[in-house]
Design a protein around this motif. Sequence first.
Motif, PDB file in Angstrom:
ATOM      1  N   ALA A  69       0.745  19.542 -15.938  1.00  0.00           N
ATOM      2  CA  ALA A  69      -0.401  19.841 -16.800  1.00  0.00           C
ATOM      3  C   ALA A  69      -1.025  21.192 -16.479  1.00  0.00           C
ATOM      4  CB  ALA A  69      -1.459  18.740 -16.671  1.00  0.00           C
ATOM      5  N   VAL A  70      -0.932  21.637 -15.233  1.00  0.00           N
ATOM      6  CA  VAL A  70      -1.589  22.887 -14.837  1.00  0.00           C
ATOM      7  C   VAL A  70      -0.564  23.994 -14.610  1.00  0.00           C
ATOM      8  CG1 VAL A  70      -3.107  23.978 -13.151  1.00  0.00           C
ATOM      9  CG2 VAL A  70      -3.508  21.607 -13.823  1.00  0.00           C
ATOM     10  N   ALA A  71       0.285  23.823 -13.594  1.00  0.00           N
ATOM     11  CA  ALA A  71       1.190  24.906 -13.209  1.00  0.00           C
ATOM     12  C   ALA A  71       2.254  25.177 -14.275  1.00  0.00           C
ATOM     13  CB  ALA A  71       1.846  24.568 -11.871  1.00  0.00           C
ATOM     14  N   VAL A  72       2.906  24.103 -14.754  1.00  0.00           N
ATOM     15  CA  VAL A  72       3.944  24.305 -15.768  1.00  0.00           C
ATOM     16  C   VAL A  72       3.340  24.884 -17.045  1.00  0.00           C
ATOM     17  CG1 VAL A  72       5.633  23.141 -17.249  1.00  0.00           C
ATOM     18  CG2 VAL A  72       5.460  22.527 -14.826  1.00  0.00           C
ATOM     19  N   ALA A  73       2.180  24.383 -17.441  1.00  0.00           N
ATOM     20  CA  ALA A  73       1.513  24.912 -18.637  1.00  0.00           C
ATOM     21  C   ALA A  73       1.166  26.386 -18.468  1.00  0.00           C
ATOM     22  CB  ALA A  73       0.259  24.097 -18.937  1.00  0.00           C
ATOM     23  N   LEU A  74       0.710  26.744 -17.262  1.00  0.00           N
ATOM     24  CA  LEU A  74       0.340  28.134 -16.999  1.00  0.00           C
ATOM     25  C   LEU A  74       1.547  29.055 -17.105  1.00  0.00           C
ATOM     26  CD1 LEU A  74      -2.715  28.168 -15.723  1.00  0.00           C
ATOM     27  CD2 LEU A  74      -1.644  29.762 -14.179  1.00  0.00           C
ATOM     28  N   LEU A  79       0.831  -1.208   0.000  1.00  0.00           N
ATOM     29  CA  LEU A  79       0.000   0.000   0.000  1.00  0.00           C
ATOM     30  C   LEU A  79       0.863   1.254   0.000  1.00  0.00           C
ATOM     31  CD1 LEU A  79      -2.729   1.379   0.094  1.00  0.00           C
ATOM     32  CD2 LEU A  79      -2.729   1.103   2.593  1.00  0.00           C
ATOM     33  N   LEU A  80       1.948   1.256   0.793  1.00  0.00           N
ATOM     34  CA  LEU A  80       2.790   2.443   0.856  1.00  0.00           C
ATOM     35  C   LEU A  80       3.547   2.680  -0.450  1.00  0.00           C
ATOM     36  CD1 LEU A  80       4.091   2.164   4.513  1.00  0.00           C
ATOM     37  CD2 LEU A  80       2.749   4.037   3.553  1.00  0.00           C
ATOM     38  N   VAL A  81       3.927   1.614  -1.142  1.00  0.00           N
ATOM     39  CA  VAL A  81       4.540   1.798  -2.465  1.00  0.00           C
ATOM     40  C   VAL A  81       3.537   2.433  -3.424  1.00  0.00           C
ATOM     41  CG1 VAL A  81       5.426   0.572  -4.498  1.00  0.00           C
ATOM     42  CG2 VAL A  81       6.279  -0.002  -2.214  1.00  0.00           C
ATOM     43  N   GLN A  82       2.280   1.980  -3.352  1.00  0.00           N
ATOM     44  CA  GLN A  82       1.257   2.585  -4.200  1.00  0.00           C
ATOM     45  C   GLN A  82       1.019   4.046  -3.817  1.00  0.00           C
ATOM     46  OE1 GLN A  82      -0.228   1.650  -6.859  1.00  0.00           O
ATOM     47  NE2 GLN A  82       0.324  -0.512  -6.975  1.00  0.00           N
ATOM     48  N   LEU A  83       1.010   4.346  -2.527  1.00  0.00           N
ATOM     49  CA  LEU A  83       0.848   5.735  -2.104  1.00  0.00           C
ATOM     50  C   LEU A  83       2.027   6.593  -2.566  1.00  0.00           C
ATOM     51  CD1 LEU A  83      -0.562   5.305   1.520  1.00  0.00           C
ATOM     52  CD2 LEU A  83      -1.794   6.142  -0.490  1.00  0.00           C
ATOM     53  N   THR A  84       3.229   6.014  -2.542  1.00  0.00           N
ATOM     54  CA  THR A  84       4.386   6.731  -3.064  1.00  0.00           C
ATOM     55  C   THR A  84       4.180   7.071  -4.539  1.00  0.00           C
ATOM     56  OG1 THR A  84       5.846   5.581  -1.516  1.00  0.00           O
ATOM     57  CG2 THR A  84       6.882   6.599  -3.431  1.00  0.00           C
ATOM     58  N   GLY A  85       3.754   6.060  -5.310  1.00  0.00           N
ATOM     59  CA  GLY A  85       3.478   6.308  -6.718  1.00  0.00           C
ATOM     60  C   GLY A  85       2.350   7.299  -6.926  1.00  0.00           C
ATOM     61  N   MET A  86       1.299   7.192  -6.106  1.00  0.00           N
ATOM     62  CA  MET A  86       0.136   8.074  -6.239  1.00  0.00           C
ATOM     63  C   MET A  86       0.520   9.534  -6.006  1.00  0.00           C
ATOM     64  SD  MET A  86      -3.294   8.223  -3.885  1.00  0.00           S
ATOM     65  CE  MET A  86      -2.446   9.164  -2.607  1.00  0.00           C
ATOM     66  N   ILE A  87       1.243   9.785  -4.901  1.00  0.00           N
ATOM     67  CA  ILE A  87       1.624  11.164  -4.602  1.00  0.00           C
ATOM     68  C   ILE A  87       2.616  11.676  -5.640  1.00  0.00           C
ATOM     69  CG2 ILE A  87       2.729  12.661  -2.900  1.00  0.00           C
ATOM     70  CD1 ILE A  87       1.651  10.702  -0.749  1.00  0.00           C
ATOM     71  N   GLY A  88       3.540  10.812  -6.029  1.00  0.00           N
ATOM     72  CA  GLY A  88       4.494  11.224  -7.041  1.00  0.00           C
ATOM     73  C   GLY A  88       3.835  11.592  -8.351  1.00  0.00           C
ATOM     74  N   GLN A  89       2.807  10.838  -8.717  1.00  0.00           N
ATOM     75  CA  GLN A  89       2.138  11.119  -9.992  1.00  0.00           C
ATOM     76  C   GLN A  89       1.377  12.434  -9.986  1.00  0.00           C
ATOM     77  OE1 GLN A  89       2.787   9.458 -12.816  1.00  0.00           O
ATOM     78  NE2 GLN A  89       4.218   8.447 -11.427  1.00  0.00           N
ATOM     79  N   ALA A  90       1.166  13.007  -8.797  1.00  0.00           N
ATOM     80  CA  ALA A  90       0.605  14.364  -8.764  1.00  0.00           C
ATOM     81  C   ALA A  90       1.508  15.344  -9.492  1.00  0.00           C
ATOM     82  CB  ALA A  90       0.392  14.808  -7.318  1.00  0.00           C
ATOM     83  N   LEU A 134      -5.029  15.609 -19.200  1.00  0.00           N
ATOM     84  CA  LEU A 134      -3.843  15.082 -18.533  1.00  0.00           C
ATOM     85  C   LEU A 134      -4.035  15.033 -17.022  1.00  0.00           C
ATOM     86  CD1 LEU A 134      -0.824  16.663 -20.449  1.00  0.00           C
ATOM     87  CD2 LEU A 134      -1.977  14.489 -20.837  1.00  0.00           C
ATOM     88  N   SER A 135      -4.740  16.016 -16.486  1.00  0.00           N
ATOM     89  CA  SER A 135      -5.025  16.008 -15.048  1.00  0.00           C
ATOM     90  C   SER A 135      -5.934  14.841 -14.688  1.00  0.00           C
ATOM     91  CB  SER A 135      -5.665  17.330 -14.629  1.00  0.00           C
ATOM     92  OG  SER A 135      -4.789  18.416 -14.861  1.00  0.00           O
ATOM     93  N   ALA A 136      -6.926  14.571 -15.538  1.00  0.00           N
ATOM     94  CA  ALA A 136      -7.828  13.441 -15.285  1.00  0.00           C
ATOM     95  C   ALA A 136      -7.064  12.127 -15.320  1.00  0.00           C
ATOM     96  CB  ALA A 136      -8.958  13.418 -16.318  1.00  0.00           C
ATOM     97  N   LEU A 137      -6.108  12.008 -16.237  1.00  0.00           N
ATOM     98  CA  LEU A 137      -5.272  10.808 -16.295  1.00  0.00           C
ATOM     99  C   LEU A 137      -4.520  10.617 -14.975  1.00  0.00           C
ATOM    100  CD1 LEU A 137      -3.080   9.687 -19.271  1.00  0.00           C
ATOM    101  CD2 LEU A 137      -2.076   9.817 -17.012  1.00  0.00           C
TER     102      LEU A 137
END
Length: 432
Positions: free
Chosen positions: A150-155, A133-144, A257-260
Amino acid sequence: MTGRRGPALVWTAAVLAYLAAVVHRTALGVAGVDAIERFGLSATGLASFSVVQLGVYAALQIPAGQLLDRFGARTLIAGGSLVMAVGQGLLAWADDVPTAIVARVLVGAGDAGIFISACRLVAEWFPAPRVPLLVQLTGMIGQAGQIVSAVAVALVLHGAGWGTTFGALALAGLLVTAVAWLGVRSPAPTHASVVASAVRTRFVHAVREAARPAGTRLGFWSHFLTPFSANVVAMLWGVPFFVTAQGRSPAEASALLSALTVSAMVSGPIVGRWTGRHPLRRSWSVLASAVSTLVAWVWLLVPDTPRPFWQLVLFVVVIGAGGPVSLVGIDFARTFTAADRLGTATGFVNTGGFTSSIGAILAVGVVLQLASPPGATTYTLDAYRLAFSALAVLWLVGVLGVLRNRRLARADMARAGTVVPPIRDVLRRRRA
């Protein structure tokens, strides 16, 4: 760093570094249209930027794993963050293709050891039942980090321009380097970590031994099969496809991209809980993701007209789940590999998805260019339909690899006394 807060603080520092690495990794995908204009690129030229970056990343996975086994996570995470910051600073200044290629090489090299180091820290600091679960949470937070891209860099890119955007990413990378150096620690040495630090085997022998278990090879093919569709969209071809072929605005492309990314973040903990509760059925999630991804691509590519926005949203949601499922491959490495070779084995497994992503990104670029008039810099929907269809070859190779090595891994488990019961027997016992 001791006490109850020690593991949480170490993990937080590692996750922050991984989040920043994903921003660095995916920023060029948001800037794809700008890169075509800035450097005068063709489809294969643009693809070469990401192929070089991912190629370096993939090629360095096993060396990074060996360095992790020898020097620990702190050195790899802080050092990698610094190298990526230098790469982004160089890209901010670049106005020619060779300089930009060198910058992407640096980004790929710095990125190579960060995620596998974070996974190693989770395995070192937390009890085994919590690790999936923690490996998945690591991936989940990282994928933010993809949302940040998609938002800040594009802006910032559309408001302040190329140089300011990548210069800001370089400064952020320096800050993350400092946080990682101060925050990441390994726990007190255990017998396993002492053995790991003492092992000095030759490179080829170490790789052969790490990849010997069929379960580790199953991890490689699981990682190969599941994430490349999302990476093709997120890292390079998504924004050009949505804007030029589907007729969407840049804001709508960023939303897709944000939805992905949100899909990956939501599905990650679900996959992690399934993996933790049903360790003998981990390959199910891999094959289920592969089938749903194939259905999503067919549904998108068969019609010869632009798709409604809601369908594009469903498409990116389905393929986005492939990223978290690929981390099941990392869990295969953890459970089938000796502790002193875990870094090398994790690097070997992590090579899978980036090898397939390199092939996928390059294949799309080559087919786009072959299917379009000479000198074209924008591509039609029909050209994209043909180019994305080439991904079916990689999908088939990955499925065959998973099925073959799952059979071999189960045979090894049976010889060791662990038999995976057929699903019909499991269902029969539940009904009884």
